[in-house]
Motif scaffolding. Structure first.
Motif, mmCIF file in Angstrom:
data_model
loop_
_atom_site.group_PDB
_atom_site.id
_atom_site.type_symbol
_atom_site.label_atom_id
_atom_site.label_comp_id
_atom_site.label_asym_id
_atom_site.label_seq_id
_atom_site.Cartn_x
_atom_site.Cartn_y
_atom_site.Cartn_z
ATOM 1 N N GLY A 15 0.809 -1.213 0.000
ATOM 2 C CA GLY A 15 0.000 0.000 0.000
ATOM 3 C C GLY A 15 0.842 1.262 0.000
ATOM 4 O O GLY A 15 0.352 2.336 -0.330
ATOM 5 N N ASP A 16 2.123 1.119 0.366
ATOM 6 C CA ASP A 16 2.995 2.305 0.412
ATOM 7 C C ASP A 16 3.595 2.541 -0.969
ATOM 8 O O ASP A 16 4.760 2.260 -1.229
ATOM 9 N N VAL A 17 2.766 3.078 -1.864
ATOM 10 C CA VAL A 17 3.116 3.205 -3.275
ATOM 11 C C VAL A 17 4.314 4.159 -3.477
ATOM 12 O O VAL A 17 5.187 3.909 -4.303
ATOM 13 N N ASP A 18 4.351 5.236 -2.708
ATOM 14 C CA ASP A 18 5.451 6.193 -2.876
ATOM 15 C C ASP A 18 6.648 5.880 -1.957
ATOM 16 O O ASP A 18 7.624 6.638 -1.911
ATOM 17 N N VAL A 19 6.556 4.751 -1.251
ATOM 18 C CA VAL A 19 7.674 4.233 -0.437
ATOM 19 C C VAL A 19 8.253 5.309 0.493
ATOM 20 O O VAL A 19 9.458 5.535 0.538
ATOM 21 N N ASP A 20 7.366 5.962 1.238
ATOM 22 C CA ASP A 20 7.851 6.941 2.221
ATOM 23 C C ASP A 20 7.635 6.460 3.654
ATOM 24 O O ASP A 20 7.857 7.215 4.603
ATOM 25 N N GLY A 21 7.202 5.199 3.802
ATOM 26 C CA GLY A 21 7.073 4.650 5.145
ATOM 27 C C GLY A 21 5.659 4.692 5.710
ATOM 28 O O GLY A 21 5.386 4.074 6.730
ATOM 29 N N ASP A 22 4.745 5.426 5.051
ATOM 30 C CA ASP A 22 3.354 5.502 5.524
ATOM 31 C C ASP A 22 2.420 5.059 4.406
ATOM 32 O O ASP A 22 2.696 5.311 3.239
ATOM 33 N N VAL A 23 1.314 4.436 4.803
ATOM 34 C CA VAL A 23 0.253 4.187 3.833
ATOM 35 C C VAL A 23 -0.830 5.218 4.099
ATOM 36 O O VAL A 23 -1.415 5.259 5.188
ATOM 37 N N ASP A 24 -1.058 6.087 3.132
ATOM 38 C CA ASP A 24 -2.084 7.122 3.302
ATOM 39 C C ASP A 24 -2.693 7.476 1.945
ATOM 40 O O ASP A 24 -2.406 6.824 0.937
ATOM 41 N N ILE A 25 -3.514 8.503 1.949
ATOM 42 C CA ILE A 25 -4.258 8.853 0.745
ATOM 43 C C ILE A 25 -3.324 9.240 -0.404
ATOM 44 O O ILE A 25 -3.650 9.045 -1.581
ATOM 45 N N VAL A 26 -2.146 9.715 -0.058
ATOM 46 C CA VAL A 26 -1.173 10.092 -1.089
ATOM 47 C C VAL A 26 -0.796 8.866 -1.931
ATOM 48 O O VAL A 26 -0.561 8.963 -3.137
ATOM 49 N N ASP A 27 -0.772 7.698 -1.299
ATOM 50 C CA ASP A 27 -0.440 6.472 -2.030
ATOM 51 C C ASP A 27 -1.542 6.109 -3.027
ATOM 52 O O ASP A 27 -1.261 5.648 -4.128
ATOM 53 N N VAL A 28 -2.793 6.327 -2.618
ATOM 54 C CA VAL A 28 -3.916 6.071 -3.532
ATOM 55 C C VAL A 28 -3.806 7.008 -4.732
ATOM 56 O O VAL A 28 -3.945 6.583 -5.890
HETATM 57 CA CA LIG Z 1 3.263 6.240 1.277
#
Ligand SMILES: [Ca+2]
Ligand SMILES: [Ca+2]
Ligand SMILES: [Ca+2]
Length: 303
Positions: A238-251
């Motif tokens: 789920g961490d599409v941008d690989v910044d350590g968090d899964v959030d709406i930014v990844d969607v």
């Molecule tokens: Ca992320």
């Protein structure tokens, strides 16, 4: 058998006596101590110190913390390296880290100026004490980054703001940005420089433990001590941008990719495929969205 019993009894007495000694823990606090010496070098860097009432005045103060910090870290202990004295101006440092300079020292608790070493110190406080290096104009400026330390991942930007303790026109203490300071990492200058707001974004290429600080050509900075721990990122679905968090930014990042606007590369491709079917599509984006409201947990593994 009787002997054994009395032995056990004695042991039980010892155990039941333990809460009494545990009460004594209320008589100590844990603080972090940074000390900068006469050359502006941070000889203690956020060192853990357990503070007790070593000067026996019935209070836990900066003085106790500095005596113990010297006892534990300075050759010859506080007897050789530290002195304080009470005068009409208050209770101040006379000698720090073996250097007596006529009382030119600055001390800050949790980045706020202290009035004297008789000020109280509490659990988890951060004590920062420096020796003035400019004994003519006292131009040394106490500087600090927000917070005490940080954790980040390799190549993920870390936002920092460097401030200094100054005074306004009425000599009220104020916090001002440090502009144009060069960030150092483990003492080495980098290309990262603070802007007019004291802001800088820094990155670390490798995992490890670092001390971030700053130097300036135009100001005499008391070098801040800011530990940064750069951890290895093991990845999360789920961490599409690989910044350590899964959030709406990844969607949003996945949607951008699916629309061909901004293509995901590297590990992001793996963590975006949250149903592990080797196809990236709207279902993955929908499932990440669902995971944000706890409707599903990722990854979604096929039955
Ligand atoms: Ca992320
Ligand atoms: Ca004391
Ligand atoms: Ca998929």
């Amino acid at each position: 058998m009787k002997k054994l019993l009395s032995g056990i009894l004695a042991l039980m007495l010892c155990v039941s006596a333990m809460p009494l000694s545990a009460n004594a823990e209320g008589d100590s606090v844990n603080v972090k101590v940074t000390i900068s010496d006469k050359d502006g070098n941070a000889v203690l860097q956020q060192k853990n110190v357990t503070v007790t009432d070593i000067d026996n005045d019935g209070a836990l103060t900066i003085n106790d913390a500095l005596i113990i910090a010297h006892n534990e870290n300075y050759e010859g202990g506080a007897e050789a390296g530290y002195e304080s004295a009470k005068s009409e101006y208050g209770w101040g440092i006379q000698k720090l880290w073996g250097n007596a300079n006529g009382g030119s020292y600055g001390y800050y608790v949790n980045h706020t100026a202290s009035m004297g070493v008789g000020d109280p110190i509490n659990d988890n406080d951060y004590l920062d004490v420096f020796t003035y290096t400019d004994l003519e104009n006292w131009s040394d400026k106490y500087t600090f980054f927000d917070g005490l330390n940080a954790e980040t991942l390799p190549n993920i930007p870390l936002d920092l703001t460097l401030s200094y303790a100054g005074y306004d026109e009425n000599w009220n203490p104020v916090t001002l940005p440090v502009e144009g300071a060069v960030i150092t990492i483990n003492g080495e200058k980098t290309d990262f420089v603070t802007d007019a707001n004291g802001y800088v974004e820094i990155t670390f290429p490798e995992t490890g433990e670092y001390i971030v600080s700053a130097v300036s050509d135009t100001m005499t900075l008391v070098k801040p001590v800011y530990p940064v721990s750069v951890k290895e990122y093991l990845g999360t679905y789920g961490d599409v941008d690989v910044d350590g968090d899964v959030d709406i930014v990844d969607v949003l990042a996945l949607n951008q990719h699916l629309l061909g606007v901004e293509i995901i590369e590297g590990d992001g491709l793996k963590y975006a495929d949250v149903d592990c079917n080797n196809i990236l599509n709207d279902t993955d984006a929908m499932n990440i969205l669902k995971s944000l409201v706890n409707l599903v947990s990722l990854p979604i593994v096929a039955e």
